[in-house]
Scaffold this active site. Structure first.
Site, PDB file in Angstrom:
ATOM      1  N   ARG A  61      -8.961   5.658   7.014  1.00 11.51           N
ATOM      2  CA  ARG A  61      -8.310   6.977   7.024  1.00 11.51           C
ATOM      3  C   ARG A  61      -9.285   8.109   6.696  1.00 11.51           C
ATOM      4  NH1 ARG A  61      -4.767   3.302   4.968  1.00 11.51           N
ATOM      5  NH2 ARG A  61      -5.380   3.855   2.853  1.00 11.51           N
ATOM      6  N   GLU A  98      -8.322  -3.094  -6.606  1.00 13.74           N
ATOM      7  CA  GLU A  98      -7.025  -3.428  -7.172  1.00 13.74           C
ATOM      8  C   GLU A  98      -6.588  -4.847  -6.853  1.00 13.74           C
ATOM      9  OE1 GLU A  98      -6.402   0.713  -5.281  1.00 13.74           O
ATOM     10  OE2 GLU A  98      -7.947  -0.801  -5.289  1.00 13.74           O
TER      11      GLU A  98
END
Length: 174
Positions: A61, A98
């Site tokens: 992105r 994460e």
């Protein structure tokens, strides 16, 4: 750019990519012409006087606004990619994120000692991917670096991933 307009056009997807995660989908900002042009305008105003010679967009992105901003600034554009996506010799950095570990790569010849580099991505969560990319840019010898995100998730304290002397900016804090 009106931050309320951005918030209204940002899609929230609960339990993605796994239960308990609230995903902020910026593709809804990109499909709205007012949001897209407003974001590019705001980023341009933030960086037009910084002497940026290269903009690095983080896969994937970060490619969208990063490429548009590079063109507007009159700078080159570089893609930071996952392994196996860049065709020439690369430098790479493996990092914790994460959901496990990952690796990010740049072409070895993408950055020179004379470059002032802006690293751009859509979202600052824990900062792992951007911190790894920043380390690569420093290893490549860039003269100066700036870091930018469209959105920062303040509760995750991702800014701690960067050295205190690095200029980190965001447009929208959630």
């Amino acid at each position: 750019m009106n931050k309320e307009t951005l918030r209204k056009n940002l899609r929230e997807i609960p339990d993605f990519p796994k239960p308990g995660i609230l995903f902020y989908d910026v593709t809804t900002l990109f499909k709205n012409s007012e949001c897209l042009s407003g974001l590019i305008d705001e980023l341009y105003e933030m960086y037009k006087d910084k002497g940026i010679t290269k903009v690095i967009g983080i896969e994937s992105r970060g490619f969208i606004l990063g490429g548009a901003l590079a063109a507007r600034l009159g700078a080159g554009f570089i893609m930071a990619r996952k392994p196996g996506k860049l065709p020439a010799e690369v430098i790479e950095e493996t990092y914790e994120k994460e959901y496990g570990t990952d690796t990010i790569q740049l072409h070895k010849d993408a950055i020179s000692e004379d470059d002032v580099v802006l690293l751009h991505d859509d979202l600052l969560a824990t900062g792992g991917t951007m911190a790894a990319t920043h380390r690569l840019v420093k290893k490549a010898g860039a003269k100066e670096t700036y870091i930018n995100f469209v959105i920062e998730l303040k509760d995750l304290k991702g800014r701690k991933a960067f050295p205190s002397d690095v200029d980190v900016t965001t447009i929208l804090e959630l």
